[in-house]
Design a protein around this motif. Structure first.
Motif, PDB file in Angstrom:
ATOM      1  N   LEU A 279       0.862  -1.180   0.000  1.00 21.85           N
ATOM      2  CA  LEU A 279       0.000   0.000   0.000  1.00 21.85           C
ATOM      3  C   LEU A 279       0.898   1.230   0.000  1.00 21.85           C
ATOM      4  CD1 LEU A 279      -2.542  -1.258   2.667  1.00 21.85           C
ATOM      5  CD2 LEU A 279      -2.863  -1.247   0.179  1.00 21.85           C
ATOM      6  N   ARG A 280       0.918   1.928  -1.096  1.00 16.05           N
ATOM      7  CA  ARG A 280       1.812   3.079  -1.273  1.00 16.05           C
ATOM      8  C   ARG A 280       1.005   4.367  -1.290  1.00 16.05           C
ATOM      9  NH1 ARG A 280       3.394   5.401  -6.463  1.00 16.05           N
ATOM     10  NH2 ARG A 280       5.180   6.806  -6.204  1.00 16.05           N
ATOM     11  N   VAL A 281       1.534   5.391  -0.632  1.00 17.25           N
ATOM     12  CA  VAL A 281       0.936   6.724  -0.682  1.00 17.25           C
ATOM     13  C   VAL A 281       1.812   7.577  -1.593  1.00 17.25           C
ATOM     14  CG1 VAL A 281       0.226   8.751   0.637  1.00 17.25           C
ATOM     15  CG2 VAL A 281       0.009   6.465   1.643  1.00 17.25           C
ATOM     16  N   PRO A 282       1.376   7.825  -2.823  1.00 11.18           N
ATOM     17  CA  PRO A 282       2.205   8.583  -3.750  1.00 11.18           C
ATOM     18  C   PRO A 282       2.333  10.052  -3.337  1.00 11.18           C
ATOM     19  CG  PRO A 282       0.472   7.371  -4.899  1.00 11.18           C
ATOM     20  CD  PRO A 282       0.120   7.361  -3.444  1.00 11.18           C
ATOM     21  N   ILE A 283       3.371  10.709  -3.823  1.00 13.58           N
ATOM     22  CA  ILE A 283       3.516  12.151  -3.644  1.00 13.58           C
ATOM     23  C   ILE A 283       2.383  12.844  -4.398  1.00 13.58           C
ATOM     24  CG2 ILE A 283       4.985  14.145  -4.123  1.00 13.58           C
ATOM     25  CD1 ILE A 283       7.387  12.236  -3.969  1.00 13.58           C
ATOM     26  N   SER A 284       1.691  13.758  -3.729  1.00 11.24           N
ATOM     27  CA  SER A 284       0.568  14.437  -4.387  1.00 11.24           C
ATOM     28  C   SER A 284       0.210  15.705  -3.633  1.00 11.24           C
ATOM     29  CB  SER A 284      -0.667  13.524  -4.434  1.00 11.24           C
ATOM     30  OG  SER A 284      -1.195  13.331  -3.131  1.00 11.24           O
ATOM     31  N   ALA A 285      -0.596  16.531  -4.285  1.00  9.55           N
ATOM     32  CA  ALA A 285      -1.207  17.665  -3.602  1.00  9.55           C
ATOM     33  C   ALA A 285      -2.277  17.134  -2.650  1.00  9.55           C
ATOM     34  CB  ALA A 285      -1.835  18.612  -4.626  1.00  9.55           C
ATOM     35  N   PRO A 286      -2.620  17.891  -1.603  1.00 10.42           N
ATOM     36  CA  PRO A 286      -3.637  17.414  -0.653  1.00 10.42           C
ATOM     37  C   PRO A 286      -4.955  17.020  -1.320  1.00 10.42           C
ATOM     38  CG  PRO A 286      -2.509  19.321   0.244  1.00 10.42           C
ATOM     39  CD  PRO A 286      -2.014  19.172  -1.161  1.00 10.42           C
ATOM     40  N   SER A 287      -5.354  17.733  -2.355  1.00 14.60           N
ATOM     41  CA  SER A 287      -6.623  17.425  -3.017  1.00 14.60           C
ATOM     42  C   SER A 287      -6.580  16.086  -3.747  1.00 14.60           C
ATOM     43  CB  SER A 287      -6.989  18.535  -4.002  1.00 14.60           C
ATOM     44  OG  SER A 287      -5.995  18.646  -5.012  1.00 14.60           O
TER      45      SER A 287
END
Length: 451
Positions: free
Chosen positions: A336-344
């Protein structure tokens, strides 16, 4: 134009462009994601509001055999299939003007058939809607282009490129590697444009002849439809150039497997805001709850994400595939990966599904686990910040164990529905039983004269 053609999406109308439609393919995806249905002259289709198929098509195994019915006094009643005109799209590889239309399966009382994969995804979507949420997904498709393989006893090998050399592995993100089979890629783009399907990007993956195709985020049912259509068009594009496209999880020994990573976020239906981010842009409790739900229930859902004996060959360390249910920020070794992204755009990437899974079931299973997490409100295990290619008891190692774990997860079975679970497990246990009757080359080589 007749009334039914007036209902077509813009891309389908553009494809027709005043021409006479010759044929309509009335399509429904079975448990494996194989397109079943009927083709009929367009003139006949125009005068029918629905047609019939036996509901036993959902008991057909990948080999064409029939699984045991899990229902008493099963008489193979007809389903009523109704066209969903929003799905109408071209079949641009055909010689005549042909349209494909996905149909919805209902029983004779008008209820959605619970074990039809598209209906299952809708069931899970409704659970979110009941809580005021709208899930959003973005699938990634990985697949191999291979040389034609007409003898199943022979291993699959990479295709010949335009240079006259076979595609090589370990060329991830190489533009030159993609150019080797550029004509196939060109047809994929052309077919997708004719069908009104959006491609977010195409790149070379790590395997020899392995491609990744990314889709833009959006509505889960529509994107499952898109993956369903893409599998067919990619195969057709490959055949035009004397090669195969395969979505097997592990078609070539020693090469990476093919995944269908699923990026998931959840929107507040009233405000349109991502519930994974607060007003300050920070992670919310809902975000952590969703991760926990996936950690707690994906073990049971693996049977849907890895649906064949070959699927489990992909879960090996150091081959860019997850072997765990750990989670981490920008960590590709975690399941389960949380990619780099903007909060939205904060989202969770489920890296467990193989490309061999039915897209409706893979997305439904992912969302079901996330939904359970949001309802159970548990905390996930601590974030994994190092290399997660470790021994893990999270993931079953074979189909039989995976089916046992699915049936043992009562909460997940309730979300998926008892009838669906009965049909699915019956089909998969029958497939596994068929597989066990086959003697492999490894067994003949190492056991025949040695044991």
């Amino acid at each position: 134009m007749s009334k039914w053609t007036d209902q077509l999406p813009e891309a389908a109308r553009d494809y027709i462009a005043g021409r006479r439609v010759d044929e309509v393919e009335c399509v429904i995806g079975d448990i494996a994601g194989v397109a079943r249905g009927k083709a009929m002259p367009a003139a006949k289709f125009a005068h029918q509001t629905n047609y019939f198929l036996p509901n036993s098509i959902f008991l057909q195994t990948i080999t064409g055999e029939w699984a045991d019915s899990p229902f008493d006094a099963f008489t193979e009643p007809d389903m009523i299939l109704e066209p969903d005109f929003t799905t109408a799209t071209a079949a641009p590889w055909t010689a005549d003007v042909t349209l494909q239309v996905i149909h919805d399966a209902k029983d004779q009382q008008g209820n959605l058939v619970p074990f039809a994969p598209r209906n299952l995804l809708r069931r899970v979507m409704q659970l979110y809607a009941d809580q005021g949420w709208t899930p959003v997904v973005a699938p990634e498709m990985e697949f191999f282009l291979t040389a034609r393989n007409i003898d199943p006893n022979q291993p699959v090998i990479p295709p010949m490129g335009r240079s006259g050399r076979r595609a090589a592995g370990k060329q991830a993100y190489s533009l030159s590697a993609v150019d080797e089979y550029g004509k196939v890629i060109d047809d994929i783009y052309d077919f997708a444009e004719a069908q009104g399907l959006e491609i977010d990007g195409i790149l070379q993956e790590g395997g020899a002849g392995q491609i990744e195709l990314n889709l833009a985020h959006g509505d889960p049912v529509r994107l499952a439809d898109d993956v369903f259509f893409f599998k067919r068009l990619i195969r057709e594009a490959a055949l035009r150039h004397d090669c195969f496209a395969t979505f097997m999880a592990k078609p070539i020994a020693g090469e990476p497997g093919s995944a269908m990573h699923i990026h998931t976020s959840v929107i507040d239906s009233k405000t349109g805001k991502n519930i994974f981010s607060d007003k300050k842009g920070e992670e919310t409790e809902a975000f952590l709850h969703c991760i926990a739900g996936m950690q707690n229930h994906l073990t049971g859902a693996i049977a849907l994400l890895a649906p064949y004996v070959n699927s489990y060959r992909r879960y090996v360390p150091d081959f860019a595939a997850p072997i765990n249910l750990e989670w981490g920020r920008d960590n590709r070794t975690t399941g389960l990966r949380v990619p780099i992204s903007a909060p939205s755009a904060r989202r969770i990437e489920n890296r467990l599904p193989g490309m061999d899974c039915n897209p409706y079931l893979g997305i439904a299973a992912t969302l079901a686990c996330g939904y359970l997490g949001l309802m159970e409100k548990k905390q996930p295990r601590p974030e994994f910040k190092t290399n997660a290619y470790i021994d893990s008891d999270d993931i079953p190692t074979n189909m039989a164990d995976a089916l046992d774990l699915l049936e043992e997860d009562a909460a997940l079975c309730e979300v998926l529905g008892a009838d669906f679970v009965k049909v699915y497990t019956s089909v998969k246990r029958n497939e596994y039983k068929e597989f066990l009757q086959v003697i492999s080359p490894w067994e003949r080589e190492h056991l025949l004269l040695s044991v």
